[in-house]
Design an enzyme around this catalytic site. Structure first.
Site, PDB file in Angstrom:
ATOM      1  N   ASP A  13     -20.942  -3.838-110.165  1.00  0.00           N
ATOM      2  CA  ASP A  13     -20.986  -2.664-111.014  1.00  0.00           C
ATOM      3  C   ASP A  13     -21.013  -3.173-112.460  1.00  0.00           C
ATOM      4  O   ASP A  13     -20.721  -4.345-112.723  1.00  0.00           O
ATOM      5  CB  ASP A  13     -19.748  -1.797-110.762  1.00  0.00           C
ATOM      6  N   LEU A  14     -21.345  -2.323-113.401  1.00  0.00           N
ATOM      7  CA  LEU A  14     -21.408  -2.718-114.810  1.00  0.00           C
ATOM      8  C   LEU A  14     -20.210  -2.215-115.609  1.00  0.00           C
ATOM      9  O   LEU A  14     -19.423  -3.000-116.136  1.00  0.00           O
ATOM     10  CB  LEU A  14     -22.704  -2.191-115.435  1.00  0.00           C
ATOM     11  N   ASP A  15     -20.070  -0.899-115.657  1.00  0.00           N
ATOM     12  CA  ASP A  15     -19.032  -0.301-116.500  1.00  0.00           C
ATOM     13  C   ASP A  15     -17.638  -0.602-115.955  1.00  0.00           C
ATOM     14  O   ASP A  15     -17.325  -0.285-114.816  1.00  0.00           O
ATOM     15  CB  ASP A  15     -19.216   1.216-116.573  1.00  0.00           C
ATOM     16  N   THR A  21     -17.988  -0.312-121.142  1.00  0.00           N
ATOM     17  CA  THR A  21     -18.758   0.815-121.651  1.00  0.00           C
ATOM     18  C   THR A  21     -18.181   2.136-121.185  1.00  0.00           C
ATOM     19  O   THR A  21     -18.597   3.200-121.661  1.00  0.00           O
ATOM     20  CB  THR A  21     -20.234   0.737-121.216  1.00  0.00           C
ATOM     21  N   LYS A  49     -15.764   8.159-113.713  1.00  0.00           N
ATOM     22  CA  LYS A  49     -16.088   6.732-113.609  1.00  0.00           C
ATOM     23  C   LYS A  49     -16.927   6.449-112.368  1.00  0.00           C
ATOM     24  O   LYS A  49     -16.593   6.863-111.266  1.00  0.00           O
ATOM     25  CB  LYS A  49     -14.807   5.898-113.551  1.00  0.00           C
ATOM     26  N   SER A 120     -25.492  -0.526-110.765  1.00  0.00           N
ATOM     27  CA  SER A 120     -24.903   0.407-111.724  1.00  0.00           C
ATOM     28  C   SER A 120     -25.628   1.732-111.670  1.00  0.00           C
ATOM     29  O   SER A 120     -26.855   1.781-111.577  1.00  0.00           O
ATOM     30  CB  SER A 120     -24.993  -0.174-113.143  1.00  0.00           C
ATOM     31  N   ALA A 121     -24.859   2.819-111.767  1.00  0.00           N
ATOM     32  CA  ALA A 121     -25.457   4.153-111.817  1.00  0.00           C
ATOM     33  C   ALA A 121     -26.071   4.434-113.186  1.00  0.00           C
ATOM     34  O   ALA A 121     -26.792   5.417-113.354  1.00  0.00           O
ATOM     35  CB  ALA A 121     -24.404   5.211-111.497  1.00  0.00           C
ATOM     36  N   LYS A 151     -22.785   7.191-106.047  1.00  0.00           N
ATOM     37  CA  LYS A 151     -21.482   6.777-105.538  1.00  0.00           C
ATOM     38  C   LYS A 151     -20.604   8.018-105.392  1.00  0.00           C
ATOM     39  O   LYS A 151     -20.697   8.930-106.207  1.00  0.00           O
ATOM     40  CB  LYS A 151     -20.825   5.787-106.514  1.00  0.00           C
ATOM     41  N   GLU A 175     -16.116  -3.758-108.216  1.00  0.00           N
ATOM     42  CA  GLU A 175     -16.018  -2.423-108.796  1.00  0.00           C
ATOM     43  C   GLU A 175     -14.676  -2.213-109.496  1.00  0.00           C
ATOM     44  O   GLU A 175     -13.710  -2.912-109.212  1.00  0.00           O
ATOM     45  CB  GLU A 175     -16.158  -1.362-107.699  1.00  0.00           C
ATOM     46  N   ASP A 176     -14.653  -1.215-110.376  1.00  0.00           N
ATOM     47  CA  ASP A 176     -13.389  -0.838-111.010  1.00  0.00           C
ATOM     48  C   ASP A 176     -13.020   0.608-110.719  1.00  0.00           C
ATOM     49  O   ASP A 176     -11.974   1.070-111.175  1.00  0.00           O
ATOM     50  CB  ASP A 176     -13.465  -1.035-112.530  1.00  0.00           C
TER      51      ASP A 176
END
Length: 225
Positions: A13-15, A21, A49, A120-121, A151, A175-176
Protein backbone atom coordinates in the site's frame (compact mmCIF):
# COMPACT_ATOMS: atom_id res chain seq x y z
CA UNK A 1 1.26 -18.85 7.60
CA UNK A 2 3.62 -19.74 4.80
CA UNK A 3 7.29 -20.48 5.17
CA UNK A 4 9.58 -17.50 4.78
CA UNK A 5 11.48 -19.27 2.02
CA UNK A 6 8.31 -19.39 -0.08
CA UNK A 7 8.02 -15.59 -0.24
CA UNK A 8 9.14 -14.08 -3.54
CA UNK A 9 7.38 -10.72 -3.66
CA UNK A 10 5.98 -7.82 -1.67
CA UNK A 11 2.85 -5.85 -2.49
CA UNK A 12 2.72 -2.41 -0.86
CA UNK A 13 0.00 0.00 0.00
CA UNK A 14 1.18 3.62 -0.33
CA UNK A 15 -0.60 5.88 2.14
CA UNK A 16 0.62 5.27 5.68
CA UNK A 17 3.15 2.66 4.59
CA UNK A 18 5.60 4.38 2.24
CA UNK A 19 4.66 7.94 3.08
CA UNK A 20 2.10 9.65 5.26
CA UNK A 21 -0.12 11.12 2.56
CA UNK A 22 -3.05 10.05 4.73
CA UNK A 23 -2.58 13.39 6.51
CA UNK A 24 -3.04 15.19 3.19
CA UNK A 25 -6.07 13.06 2.33
CA UNK A 26 -7.62 13.90 5.67
CA UNK A 27 -7.02 17.61 5.21
CA UNK A 28 -8.54 17.55 1.73
CA UNK A 29 -11.55 15.46 2.76
CA UNK A 30 -12.09 17.63 5.82
CA UNK A 31 -12.52 20.59 3.49
CA UNK A 32 -15.16 18.68 1.50
CA UNK A 33 -16.97 17.54 4.65
CA UNK A 34 -17.14 21.15 5.82
CA UNK A 35 -18.48 22.20 2.43
CA UNK A 36 -21.36 19.69 2.51
CA UNK A 37 -22.12 20.28 6.17
CA UNK A 38 -20.92 16.98 7.59
CA UNK A 39 -19.15 17.05 10.96
CA UNK A 40 -15.56 15.81 10.91
CA UNK A 41 -13.89 13.72 13.60
CA UNK A 42 -11.06 11.24 14.02
CA UNK A 43 -13.41 8.28 13.61
CA UNK A 44 -14.50 9.48 10.18
CA UNK A 45 -10.89 10.20 9.20
CA UNK A 46 -9.87 6.65 10.17
CA UNK A 47 -12.80 5.13 8.26
CA UNK A 48 -11.58 6.73 5.03
CA UNK A 49 -8.14 5.13 5.14
CA UNK A 50 -7.40 2.73 2.33
CA UNK A 51 -10.63 3.15 0.36
CA UNK A 52 -11.24 4.76 -3.02
CA UNK A 53 -12.09 8.39 -3.67
CA UNK A 54 -15.77 7.84 -4.51
CA UNK A 55 -16.21 5.34 -1.68
CA UNK A 56 -14.73 7.94 0.67
CA UNK A 57 -17.09 10.64 -0.56
CA UNK A 58 -20.10 8.34 -0.23
CA UNK A 59 -19.06 7.46 3.32
CA UNK A 60 -18.81 11.16 4.23
CA UNK A 61 -22.24 11.88 2.75
CA UNK A 62 -23.75 8.86 4.50
CA UNK A 63 -22.33 10.07 7.81
CA UNK A 64 -24.37 13.25 7.38
CA UNK A 65 -27.39 11.39 5.96
CA UNK A 66 -26.84 13.27 2.72
CA UNK A 67 -26.11 10.35 0.39
CA UNK A 68 -29.24 11.10 -1.66
CA UNK A 69 -28.81 14.88 -1.79
CA UNK A 70 -26.35 15.00 -4.69
CA UNK A 71 -26.52 13.94 -8.33
CA UNK A 72 -23.76 11.76 -9.82
CA UNK A 73 -22.33 14.84 -11.54
CA UNK A 74 -22.31 16.80 -8.28
CA UNK A 75 -20.57 13.92 -6.53
CA UNK A 76 -17.99 13.77 -9.31
CA UNK A 77 -17.37 17.50 -8.90
CA UNK A 78 -16.89 17.13 -5.14
CA UNK A 79 -14.45 14.26 -5.67
CA UNK A 80 -12.54 16.32 -8.23
CA UNK A 81 -12.38 19.26 -5.82
CA UNK A 82 -10.99 17.01 -3.12
CA UNK A 83 -8.34 15.79 -5.55
CA UNK A 84 -7.35 19.36 -6.44
CA UNK A 85 -6.96 20.18 -2.75
CA UNK A 86 -4.93 17.02 -2.22
CA UNK A 87 -2.63 17.60 -5.21
CA UNK A 88 -1.76 21.07 -3.96
CA UNK A 89 -0.37 19.38 -0.83
CA UNK A 90 1.29 16.48 -2.69
CA UNK A 91 3.18 18.84 -4.99
CA UNK A 92 5.08 20.08 -1.95
CA UNK A 93 6.38 16.59 -1.10
CA UNK A 94 10.07 15.62 -1.17
CA UNK A 95 12.06 12.49 -0.22
CA UNK A 96 11.97 13.88 3.33
CA UNK A 97 8.34 12.69 3.41
CA UNK A 98 9.33 9.00 3.11
CA UNK A 99 8.45 7.19 6.32
CA UNK A 100 11.39 6.10 8.51
CA UNK A 101 13.06 2.85 7.46
CA UNK A 102 11.23 2.51 4.14
CA UNK A 103 14.11 3.50 1.86
CA UNK A 104 16.40 0.99 3.57
CA UNK A 105 13.75 -1.74 3.41
CA UNK A 106 13.08 -1.24 -0.30
CA UNK A 107 16.82 -1.33 -0.97
CA UNK A 108 17.12 -4.52 1.09
CA UNK A 109 14.31 -6.18 -0.86
CA UNK A 110 15.87 -5.18 -4.17
CA UNK A 111 19.29 -6.43 -3.09
CA UNK A 112 17.82 -9.83 -2.19
CA UNK A 113 15.92 -10.17 -5.45
CA UNK A 114 12.36 -9.76 -4.20
CA UNK A 115 9.76 -8.51 -6.66
CA UNK A 116 7.77 -5.44 -5.61
CA UNK A 117 4.49 -3.92 -6.70
CA UNK A 118 2.21 -1.14 -5.52
CA UNK A 119 -1.44 -1.75 -4.61
CA UNK A 120 -2.76 1.71 -3.84
CA UNK A 121 -6.32 2.93 -4.32
CA UNK A 122 -4.87 6.37 -5.06
CA UNK A 123 -4.89 7.47 -8.69
CA UNK A 124 -2.13 9.91 -7.71
CA UNK A 125 0.32 7.20 -6.62
CA UNK A 126 2.69 7.70 -9.60
CA UNK A 127 2.97 11.41 -8.80
CA UNK A 128 3.62 10.70 -5.11
CA UNK A 129 6.33 8.14 -5.93
CA UNK A 130 7.95 10.59 -8.31
CA UNK A 131 8.03 13.31 -5.65
CA UNK A 132 9.55 10.84 -3.19
CA UNK A 133 12.14 9.58 -5.69
CA UNK A 134 10.98 5.96 -5.28
CA UNK A 135 9.48 5.29 -8.69
CA UNK A 136 12.32 2.98 -9.74
CA UNK A 137 11.34 0.48 -7.04
CA UNK A 138 7.78 0.22 -8.33
CA UNK A 139 7.88 -0.43 -12.05
CA UNK A 140 4.86 -2.66 -11.40
CA UNK A 141 1.77 -0.96 -9.98
CA UNK A 142 -1.91 -1.79 -10.00
CA UNK A 143 -3.94 0.77 -11.94
CA UNK A 144 -6.92 1.51 -9.67
CA UNK A 145 -8.96 2.57 -12.71
CA UNK A 146 -8.98 -1.06 -13.87
CA UNK A 147 -10.48 -2.40 -10.64
CA UNK A 148 -14.09 -3.39 -10.13
CA UNK A 149 -14.03 -3.36 -6.33
CA UNK A 150 -12.20 -1.29 -3.71
CA UNK A 151 -10.65 -2.40 -0.45
CA UNK A 152 -11.54 -4.41 1.64
CA UNK A 153 -12.28 -6.52 -1.45
CA UNK A 154 -9.17 -8.62 -2.24
CA UNK A 155 -9.06 -7.64 -5.94
CA UNK A 156 -6.32 -5.01 -5.68
CA UNK A 157 -3.87 -7.21 -3.76
CA UNK A 158 -4.66 -10.21 -5.92
CA UNK A 159 -3.82 -8.06 -8.94
CA UNK A 160 -0.66 -6.88 -7.20
CA UNK A 161 0.56 -10.47 -7.17
CA UNK A 162 -0.57 -11.15 -10.74
CA UNK A 163 1.46 -8.29 -12.23
CA UNK A 164 4.54 -9.80 -10.55
CA UNK A 165 3.69 -13.17 -12.12
CA UNK A 166 3.48 -14.64 -8.63
CA UNK A 167 0.79 -16.53 -6.77
CA UNK A 168 -0.74 -14.79 -3.73
CA UNK A 169 0.85 -17.43 -1.49
CA UNK A 170 4.27 -16.21 -2.67
CA UNK A 171 3.56 -12.60 -1.65
CA UNK A 172 3.48 -10.48 1.47
CA UNK A 173 1.14 -7.50 1.50
CA UNK A 174 1.96 -4.44 3.62
CA UNK A 175 -0.84 -2.19 4.92
CA UNK A 176 -1.66 0.31 7.63
CA UNK A 177 -5.46 0.15 7.42
CA UNK A 178 -7.90 -2.51 8.59
CA UNK A 179 -9.63 -2.51 5.19
CA UNK A 180 -6.27 -3.12 3.53
CA UNK A 181 -5.35 -5.99 5.83
CA UNK A 182 -8.72 -7.57 5.07
CA UNK A 183 -7.96 -7.16 1.37
CA UNK A 184 -4.56 -8.86 1.73
CA UNK A 185 -5.99 -11.76 3.72
CA UNK A 186 -8.82 -12.20 1.27
CA UNK A 187 -6.32 -12.37 -1.58
CA UNK A 188 -4.54 -15.24 0.13
CA UNK A 189 -1.33 -13.34 0.86
CA UNK A 190 0.56 -13.02 4.13
CA UNK A 191 -0.37 -9.70 5.72
CA UNK A 192 1.77 -7.20 7.58
CA UNK A 193 -0.09 -4.50 9.49
CA UNK A 194 1.77 -1.30 10.34
CA UNK A 195 0.32 0.48 13.35
CA UNK A 196 -2.00 -0.25 16.26
CA UNK A 197 -2.17 -4.04 16.67
CA UNK A 198 -5.65 -3.82 18.16
CA UNK A 199 -6.96 -2.08 15.03
CA UNK A 200 -4.95 -4.38 12.76
CA UNK A 201 -5.53 -7.56 14.76
CA UNK A 202 -6.40 -9.52 11.61
CA UNK A 203 -2.84 -9.11 10.24
CA UNK A 204 -0.55 -12.13 10.24
CA UNK A 205 2.32 -9.92 11.40
CA UNK A 206 2.07 -6.65 13.31
CA UNK A 207 4.73 -3.98 13.46
CA UNK A 208 4.29 -0.77 15.42
CA UNK A 209 5.94 1.39 12.77
CA UNK A 210 7.87 1.23 9.52
CA UNK A 211 11.28 1.16 11.21
CA UNK A 212 10.57 -2.49 12.11
CA UNK A 213 10.23 -3.50 8.45
CA UNK A 214 13.30 -5.66 7.82
CA UNK A 215 13.67 -9.09 6.30
CA UNK A 216 15.11 -10.39 9.57
CA UNK A 217 12.10 -9.20 11.56
CA UNK A 218 9.69 -10.68 9.03
CA UNK A 219 11.54 -13.99 8.94
CA UNK A 220 11.39 -14.23 12.73
CA UNK A 221 7.60 -14.06 12.52
CA UNK A 222 7.18 -16.74 9.88
CA UNK A 223 7.65 -20.48 9.86
CA UNK A 224 11.12 -21.26 8.54
CA UNK A 225 11.11 -25.04 8.82
Amino acid sequence: MVEFAAIKGFVFDLDGVITDTSVFHSQAWHQIADKVGVSWDDQLADALKGISRMDSLNLILARGHRENDFTPDQKAALAAEKNTNYLALVNQMTPANILPGITDFLAELQAHGYAMSLASASKNAPLVLSKLGLGHYFTKAVDPATLTHGKPDPEIFRRGAEILNLSPAECIGVEDAAAGVQSINGAGETSIGIGDSTVLAAADINFTDTTQLTLANIQSQLVTA
